[in-house]
Design a protein around this motif. Structure first.
Motif, PDB file in Angstrom:
ATOM      1  N   SER A  71      47.535  43.936  40.573  1.00 12.95           N
ATOM      2  CA  SER A  71      46.985  42.802  41.325  1.00 12.95           C
ATOM      3  C   SER A  71      45.561  43.112  41.783  1.00 12.95           C
ATOM      4  N   HIS A  72      45.259  44.380  42.002  1.00 12.26           N
ATOM      5  CA  HIS A  72      43.905  44.825  42.348  1.00 12.26           C
ATOM      6  C   HIS A  72      43.888  46.347  42.297  1.00 12.26           C
ATOM      7  N   CYS A  73      42.703  46.916  42.551  1.00 13.88           N
ATOM      8  CA  CYS A  73      42.563  48.344  42.230  1.00 13.88           C
ATOM      9  C   CYS A  73      42.792  49.271  43.422  1.00 13.88           C
ATOM     10  N   HIS A  74      43.375  48.804  44.516  1.00 16.75           N
ATOM     11  CA  HIS A  74      43.625  49.717  45.640  1.00 16.75           C
ATOM     12  C   HIS A  74      44.619  50.829  45.273  1.00 16.75           C
ATOM     13  N   GLU A  75      44.480  51.952  46.006  1.00 12.15           N
ATOM     14  CA  GLU A  75      45.207  53.181  45.699  1.00 12.15           C
ATOM     15  C   GLU A  75      46.727  53.006  45.653  1.00 12.15           C
ATOM     16  N   ASP A  76      47.274  52.208  46.597  1.00 12.77           N
ATOM     17  CA  ASP A  76      48.735  52.108  46.690  1.00 12.77           C
ATOM     18  C   ASP A  76      49.324  51.261  45.564  1.00 12.77           C
ATOM     19  N   HIS A  77      48.504  50.452  44.903  1.00 14.58           N
ATOM     20  CA  HIS A  77      48.990  49.568  43.828  1.00 14.58           C
ATOM     21  C   HIS A  77      48.973  50.244  42.461  1.00 14.58           C
ATOM     22  N   GLN A  78      48.407  51.444  42.415  1.00 12.29           N
ATOM     23  CA  GLN A  78      48.373  52.174  41.138  1.00 12.29           C
ATOM     24  C   GLN A  78      48.907  53.596  41.330  1.00 12.29           C
ATOM     25  N   GLY A 161      38.992  38.176  47.721  1.00 12.51           N
ATOM     26  CA  GLY A 161      38.860  38.235  49.174  1.00 12.51           C
ATOM     27  C   GLY A 161      39.286  39.609  49.676  1.00 12.51           C
ATOM     28  N   HIS A 162      40.513  39.982  49.368  1.00 12.21           N
ATOM     29  CA  HIS A 162      41.007  41.324  49.722  1.00 12.21           C
ATOM     30  C   HIS A 162      40.217  42.362  48.924  1.00 12.21           C
ATOM     31  N   THR A 163      40.063  42.127  47.645  1.00  8.48           N
ATOM     32  CA  THR A 163      39.048  42.783  46.811  1.00  8.48           C
ATOM     33  C   THR A 163      38.423  41.669  45.968  1.00  8.48           C
ATOM     34  N   GLY A 180      50.691  40.044  45.782  1.00  8.37           N
ATOM     35  CA  GLY A 180      49.935  41.283  45.985  1.00  8.37           C
ATOM     36  C   GLY A 180      49.724  41.543  47.471  1.00  8.37           C
ATOM     37  N   ASP A 181      48.458  41.683  47.865  1.00  8.79           N
ATOM     38  CA  ASP A 181      48.153  41.985  49.271  1.00  8.79           C
ATOM     39  C   ASP A 181      47.735  40.753  50.076  1.00  8.79           C
ATOM     40  N   ILE A 182      48.051  39.574  49.592  1.00  8.17           N
ATOM     41  CA  ILE A 182      48.121  38.428  50.507  1.00  8.17           C
ATOM     42  C   ILE A 182      49.520  38.601  51.091  1.00  8.17           C
TER      43      ILE A 182
END
Ligand SMILES: [Zn+2]
Length: 311
Positions: A71-78, A161-163, A180-182
């Motif tokens: 959903s995006h490239c933040h650390e916890d999502h990968q 928005g979040h990324t 994702g992080d919404i």
């Protein structure tokens, strides 16, 4: 004396089966740094969305996966992407650099003026979140569709928005909107990184509000909710932005500098032990300050000193 043994704690939920969609819950029901991953199984392909930390201890029981979507490239999502080094990994084109190298991953946070925080965070992402650059990652765009065979498909909904590249996924025919992080949490929307944008986030909240689905799933602990709960939680989540505007206006009834705004704490609670609270407060509240100045609600009464004209 009552010899009845205390009631057993229910085992925390580990999986939820929604037909072609299986939600794989991380520890603590996905509360950060954990998360909830989604497995989508079609006749031709199996796709894993946002491989979270909680997949690592259960890697032996995971099915064969053909590709990863983020959903995006933040650390916890990968955090478990390293378990799948040889399969294609896809994310939105605007977040692509964030997975291609450690350097560009670190750029997304905007910690350049905070070298100690940057060094500590880089260590955490490598050691605790197993970040591994994927220079070969493949970009997708809004409206792209992944076909998994039969009528199973995943539609990309770009929700920046979040990324910059944050995307939701509408998974059909199970009719699950993965947000994702919404994340619908009581913390509220997070737009505290250099690659985050408050007003993009507001537009994305309006966009997902208009998407009808049978189930709504978040990466973190809210998990899977029905349409009525989604609507109610999305309303409260969205209202946090307005609440931060109002609190800033009230605080600036007396003149203050941005440094004082940062130390006052609007995003985190005073005393929250968050290493990167200062840069996140600065990035988040600068965006609130800027838009309230554009609207004529706050003025810079001396260089670097701000005051509101009432709430
Ligand atoms: Zn995130």
């Amino acid at each position: 004396m009552d010899d009845t043994p205390p009631p057993q704690e229910l085992d925390p939920r580990t999986e939820l089966d929604l037909g072609s969609v299986t939600v794989l819950f991380g520890a603590k029901q996905g509360k950060y740094p954990e998360g909830n991953s989604v497995l989508v199984t079609g006749p031709d392909e199996t796709i894993l969305i946002d491989p979270c930390l909680g997949l690592i201890p259960r890697q032996q029981s995971l099915p064969r996966v053909d590709r990863l979507l983020l959903s995006h490239c933040h650390e916890d999502h990968q955090a478990a992407a390293h378990l799948f080094p040889d399969i294609p990994i896809h994310l939105h084109e605007a977040d692509l650099p964030g997975i291609q190298s450690v350097r560009s991953f670190m750029d997304l946070f905007g910690f350049d003026d905070y070298p100690l925080i940057a060094a500590g965070w880089e260590r955490v992402t490598l050691d605790q979140f197993h970040f591994q650059p994927r220079p070969e990652a493949i970009p997708f765009s809004d409206g792209d569709v992944f076909e998994l065979g039969g009528d199973v498909r995943i539609e990309v909904v770009h929700t920046p928005g979040h990324t910059r590249g944050h995307s939701a996924f509408h998974i059909l025919p199970a009719d699950v909107l993965f947000l994702g992080d919404i994340d619908l949490s009581s913390f509220g929307p997070y737009y505290g990184d250099a690659w985050a944008d408050l007003e993009d986030f507001e537009r994305s909240l309006a966009r997902v509000k208009g998407i009808k689905a049978l189930h709504y799933a978040t990466f973190h602990h809210v998990g899977v909710v029905d349409p009525a709960t989604f609507e109610e939680r999305l309303g409260r989540f969205t209202a946090k932005i307005e609440e931060r505007d109002s609190r800033l206006l009230a605080y600036l009834a007396e003149p203050h500098t941005m440094e004082e705004v940062v130390q006052h704490r609007f995003i985190y609670r005073p005393g929250d032990a968050v290493d990167f609270a200062d840069p996140v407060e600065l990035r988040s509240m600068s965006q609130h300050l800027d838009r309230l100045m554009r609207r004529g609600r706050i003025a810079e009464i001396q260089p670097g000193v701000f005051q509101s004209n009432g709430v």
